[in-house]
Design an enzyme around this catalytic site. Structure first.
Site, short mmCIF file in Angstrom:
data_model
loop_
_atom_site.label_atom_id
_atom_site.label_comp_id
_atom_site.label_asym_id
_atom_site.label_seq_id
_atom_site.Cartn_x
_atom_site.Cartn_y
_atom_site.Cartn_z
N LYS A 257 0.83 -1.21 0.00
CA LYS A 257 0.00 0.00 0.00
C LYS A 257 0.87 1.27 0.00
O LYS A 257 2.06 1.22 0.32
CB LYS A 257 -0.93 -0.04 1.22
N TYR B 126 -12.70 -2.76 -3.76
CA TYR B 126 -13.22 -2.70 -2.39
C TYR B 126 -14.75 -2.60 -2.37
O TYR B 126 -15.33 -2.03 -1.44
CB TYR B 126 -12.61 -1.50 -1.65
N ARG C 235 -2.05 -14.75 3.56
CA ARG C 235 -2.94 -14.13 4.56
C ARG C 235 -2.36 -14.32 5.97
O ARG C 235 -2.44 -13.42 6.81
CB ARG C 235 -4.35 -14.75 4.50
N ASN D 157 -2.39 -0.51 6.87
CA ASN D 157 -1.94 -1.83 7.32
C ASN D 157 -1.03 -2.55 6.32
O ASN D 157 -1.03 -3.77 6.23
CB ASN D 157 -3.15 -2.69 7.71
N HIS E 119 -2.30 -5.45 1.05
CA HIS E 119 -3.55 -6.13 0.71
C HIS E 119 -3.17 -7.55 0.29
O HIS E 119 -2.16 -7.74 -0.38
CB HIS E 119 -4.26 -5.45 -0.46
N GLU F 260 -8.76 -10.96 -8.64
CA GLU F 260 -7.86 -9.86 -8.31
C GLU F 260 -6.57 -9.90 -9.13
O GLU F 260 -6.07 -8.85 -9.57
CB GLU F 260 -7.56 -9.86 -6.81
#
Ligand code: ADP
Length: 155
Positions: free
Chosen positions: A11, A51, A87, A114, A117, A128
């Protein structure tokens, strides 16, 4: 067990805090193969799609604005069970609650800011990866370290 591809975005906060190399290193040293890697300036249109599940949240526009603050680094990572593995490496969404040792736990103090993604299921990973990479930007070269990375019945 099967090889999977998954999408990771580093990000804008990660770019601004000069953590690109460090975060990529986390994925590389785990044993994931980098199948695609590039820098991109995201748009409101693309983020509204990406999103869409947050569209009703009060922070929807703020999250999109944060993702457009500067270019992101997009990565397609591949490995056995890569979606779940990535993840787990990323950790829970809220950086303040994410356990130490996870990327968010080690680098983030925020729910929103954070660091990464990461696709959350095989269905979303497929959509994605295709949303962020053209087919000719995904490279299916083989790594010569497979026998050191996995047991031979794991892939
Ligand atoms: P994840 O990125 O862990 O899959 P979500 O898909 O629920 O989480 O949310 C997408 C992104 O939106 C998060 O990574 C985070 O940047 C932001 N976000 C989600 N929930 C919140 C929240 N309660 N407050 C602020 N930002 C949030």
């Amino acid at each position: 067990m099967a090889f999977q591809k998954t999408l990771v975005l580093l990000k804008p906060g990660t770019v601004q805090r000069a953590l690109i190399g460090e975060v990529i290193n986390r994925f590389e040293r785990k044993g994931l193969r980098i199948a695609g890697l590039k820098m991109m300036q995201l748009t409101d249109e693309l983020l509204s799609e990406h999103y869409a599940h947050l569209a009703e949240k009060p922070f929807f526009q703020r999250v999109k604005d944060s993702m457009m603050a500067c270019p992101v680094v997009a990565m397609c990572l591949e490995g056995v069970d890569a979606i779940e593995v990535v993840r787990t490496l990323a950790g829970p969404t809220n950086g303040r609650k994410a356990p130490a040792g996870t990327i968010r736990g080690d680098y983030s103090m925020s729910f929103q800011e954070n660091i990464v993604h990461a696709s959350d299921s095989p269905e979303t990973a497929k959509v994605e990866v295709a949303r962020f990479f053209r087919e000719d930007e995904i490279f299916d070269y083989s790594m010569n370290n497979l026998l050191s990375t996995y047991a031979n019945d794991e892939y």
